[in-house]
Design an enzyme around this catalytic site. Structure first.
Site, PDB file in Angstrom:
ATOM      1  N   LYS B  78      11.934  18.483 121.216  1.00  0.00           N
ATOM      2  CA  LYS B  78      11.990  19.758 121.940  1.00  0.00           C
ATOM      3  C   LYS B  78      11.276  20.842 121.130  1.00  0.00           C
ATOM      4  O   LYS B  78      11.402  20.885 119.896  1.00  0.00           O
ATOM      5  CB  LYS B  78      13.461  20.130 122.180  1.00  0.00           C
ATOM      6  CG  LYS B  78      13.667  21.335 123.090  1.00  0.00           C
ATOM      7  CD  LYS B  78      15.164  21.614 123.321  1.00  0.00           C
ATOM      8  CE  LYS B  78      15.372  22.788 124.262  1.00  0.00           C
ATOM      9  NZ  LYS B  78      16.807  23.083 124.517  1.00  0.00           N
ATOM     10  N   SER B 159      18.181  23.891 129.475  1.00  0.00           N
ATOM     11  CA  SER B 159      16.879  24.275 129.014  1.00  0.00           C
ATOM     12  C   SER B 159      16.039  23.100 128.486  1.00  0.00           C
ATOM     13  O   SER B 159      14.825  23.234 128.346  1.00  0.00           O
ATOM     14  CB  SER B 159      17.014  25.301 127.878  1.00  0.00           C
ATOM     15  OG  SER B 159      17.579  24.709 126.729  1.00  0.00           O
ATOM     16  N   SER B 183      22.632  22.770 127.847  1.00  0.00           N
ATOM     17  CA  SER B 183      21.187  22.490 127.913  1.00  0.00           C
ATOM     18  C   SER B 183      20.789  21.060 127.581  1.00  0.00           C
ATOM     19  O   SER B 183      19.627  20.694 127.770  1.00  0.00           O
ATOM     20  CB  SER B 183      20.430  23.434 126.973  1.00  0.00           C
ATOM     21  OG  SER B 183      20.313  24.714 127.538  1.00  0.00           O
TER      22      SER B 183
END
Lengths: 107, 493
Positions: B78, B159, B183
């Site tokens: 990420k 997210s 998330s």
């Protein structure tokens, strides 16, 4: 008496354009008048929604400070970092003579 | 799609170890899949050369008999993780061009365990969002489509949306996510994969761009519960560079996996039956209870009375911490600088932050600044921290009666892009089941459990006691074995 202030404000907290402008200044975010006008209702919707916490009886409840109990550690009082000026400056938008450079602060 | 990209991490590890295929073949297959999957917008940076270098090291290690736990496993990272020499922008324009000179502890541990990096994964800007639509790189497109004959582009959730899309589309063998208020878990549920957020403090936050420091936790997302256990073991561990890192040994979660739940009690919180949740989700929840009963667990009703206050509490605390954390983006030390002609330092700060932050991030910084400002701090922030104490107490009392808790992961299946962007509150409500465990710092996991009527994945959510990741993984394993979830998105990209 912070509790009194809270109770006095709680029932009708809402912000107007001037207050949004003030918060934007505190947050150092430039906003046009149109952006301020657009944010006022959004801001108030969110505030109105979070104000349902007023229903919760929190008398005598301590605010949470650490979510998982953990002792704060002390480290040995020795230099364990540094000597990496070039690394620190590497991503600076502007660096001069080994320093961060910014617009003139004192006229 | 190469057969290699359908393998689990456990299968890759065993296959490379046995010499059935080389790590280089695996990395090449994934590098090709990443290129072929560009229309999903899952990656913000591709690093095929790093994946190949790690693969070659793995192949040499095999010959030398020195394979590591993740030798030859290609991962996506990420974009919130700082990666040395590789753009790390947290999905934000304000960090445009930022190339860290250091590696985050968690991504460094994964690399030290032999994993290779395929690239950086798209995400909501600074992890603020539940649909990946706040990213400066544009939204990630879910590989999943509704079965209604339409072609609507769906969100992979957020997210960690790039992470979820990449994993479910076969563009990585495993991925890292971060979870501040759901998330990892919500995108895992939306894309039919597993994802676990460990106890707060298990994974070091050092080198992970800070959003809300009292809530942020890294965790893995993967095809299976076992893969999550393997990755979590490699990511976890004490780090003196994070003041909230827990100084505890790393459990051997993979070896401890067992779906025999005899003697365990599963708590079913009555407050999680909420209006407006599709009946399919309630029905899947009931099915989950039956699966756990079949594995030997006894269901018990529990009460978490402050559940309905978790989201408003979160939306005071998280923006407050964000407004403080994001004060560092000032155009001086890294990233974007906007300096109006003839303007002073303050004008530069304000112009930089206006140009660099997207609408949702600006909104949250503003809310956070307001709730921390003089005269309002006690009414909002202190009040929220008191309610947070009560939410944590609810869980403690519930865990006196049960060993873990089962709920749905999200109140809906994946929604369409643009469906919720105009209404911030509707977007926030998507995390209603995920946020309470975040506020309490508890380990929690989403495991895929079925498809809805439109053919979209739904997840079940397990919440465990502090430090009991094993209990969460084991209950998830019991569901995984019984749900038989094998659906994968049909390739259209």
């Amino acid at each position: 008496m912070p509790g009194t202030v809270a109770a006095a404000i709680a029932p009708s907290m809402s912000v107007n354009a001037d207050q949004v402008r003030h918060v934007a200044k505190l947050a150092r975010i430039a906003m046009s008048d149109a952006e301020v006008e657009k944010m006022v209702p959004e801001f108030n919707n969110i505030l109105k929604w979070v104000e349902q916490l007023g229903e919760v009886d929190t008398d005598g409840v301590e605010p949470l400070t650490a979510v998982i109990d953990n002792e704060l550690r002390l480290r040995d009082d020795v230099v364990n970092d540094g000597d990496c000026r070039d690394d620190v400056l590497k991503n600076a938008p502007e660096a001069q003579h080994g320093f961060f450079a910014v617009p003139k602060v004192i006229e | 799609m190469s057969e290699l990209t359908t393998k689990t991490i456990a299968e890759l590890r065993d296959g490379i170890g046995a010499g059935d295929f080389s790590a280089r073949e695996v990395a090449e297959a994934y590098n090709a899949a990443v290129v072929a999957g560009r229309s999903l917008n899952a990656y913000t940076v591709e690093t095929p050369e790093l994946a190949l270098a790690a693969a070659d090291a793995a192949d040499r290690a095999r010959v030398a008999g020195e394979l590591k736990p993740l030798s030859g496993v290609p991962l996506g990272i990420k974009d919130l993780f700082a990666t040395e020499g590789v753009d790390s922008t947290s999905g934000s324009n304000i960090l445009k061009g930022f190339k860290p000179t250091y590696e985050s502890t968690v991504s460094g541990k994964l690399k030290a365990a032999g994993a290779g990096m395929l690239g950086k994964l798209n995400m909501d800007e600074f992890a603020m969002g539940s649909s990946n639509e706040t990213s400066a790189y544009g939204p990630v497109i879910s590989p999943w489509k509704r079965n209604d004959g339409g072609n609507a582009a769906l969100t992979p959730g957020g997210s960690s949306g790039g992470s979820a899309a990449a994993l479910s589309a076969g563009l990585a063998a495993g991925v890292t996510g971060t979870d501040t208020g759901g998330s990892i878990r919500q995108p895992a549920a939306f894309t039919g994969i597993c994802g676990i957020k460990p106890t707060y403090g298990r994974c070091s936050r050092w080198g992970i761009v800070a959003f809300a420091s009292s809530l942020d936790q890294a965790g893995p997302m993967a095809k299976t519960v076992r893969d999550c256990a393997i990755l979590l073991e490699a990511m976890t561990g004490f780090d003196p560079k994070d003041a909230t890192s827990l100084d505890l040994p790393v459990p051997n979660w993979e070896a401890g996996l067992s779906s025999d739940l005899k003697g365990k009690k599963v708590g079913i919180p009555v407050e999680y039956r909420i209006d407006g949740v599709p009946s399919e989700i309630d029905a899947l929840w009931d099915k989950g209870v039956e699966w756990l009963r079949d594995a030997g667990a006894e269901p018990v009703k529990i009460s978490l009375p402050h559940t309905k206050y978790a989201l408003p509490t979160y939306y005071i605390i998280a923006p407050a911490e964000a407004s403080s954390n994001l004060a560092r983006y000032d155009g001086v030390r890294y990233g974007l600088r906007e300096a109006p002609e003839g303007g002073n330092l303050d004008a530069m700060y304000a112009a930089t932050r206006a140009a660099g932050f997207g609408a949702e991030v600006r909104r949250r910084i503003m809310i956070g600044t307001y709730v921390l400002s003089a005269g309002f701090y006690d009414a909002y922030f202190t009040k929220a921290q008191k309610v947070r104490t009560l939410i944590k107490r609810d869980f403690r009392e519930a865990f006196a009666e049960c060993d873990f808790i089962l709920t749905p992961t999200a109140p809906s299946a994946a929604f369409g892009l643009q469906e919720k962007m105009s209404d911030p509150l509707a977007m926030y409500l998507n995390d209603v089941f995920a946020v309470p465990a975040s506020l309490a710092g508890l380990p929690a996991m989403s495991v895929p459990a079925g498809l809805d009527g439109q053919g979209l994945p739904l997840g079940l959510h397990l919440i465990g006691k502090e430090l009991d990741e094993q209990g969460v993984l084991n209950a998830a394993l019991a569901i995984e074995e019984r749900a038989g979830f094998t659906a994968r998105p049909e390739k259209w990209w």
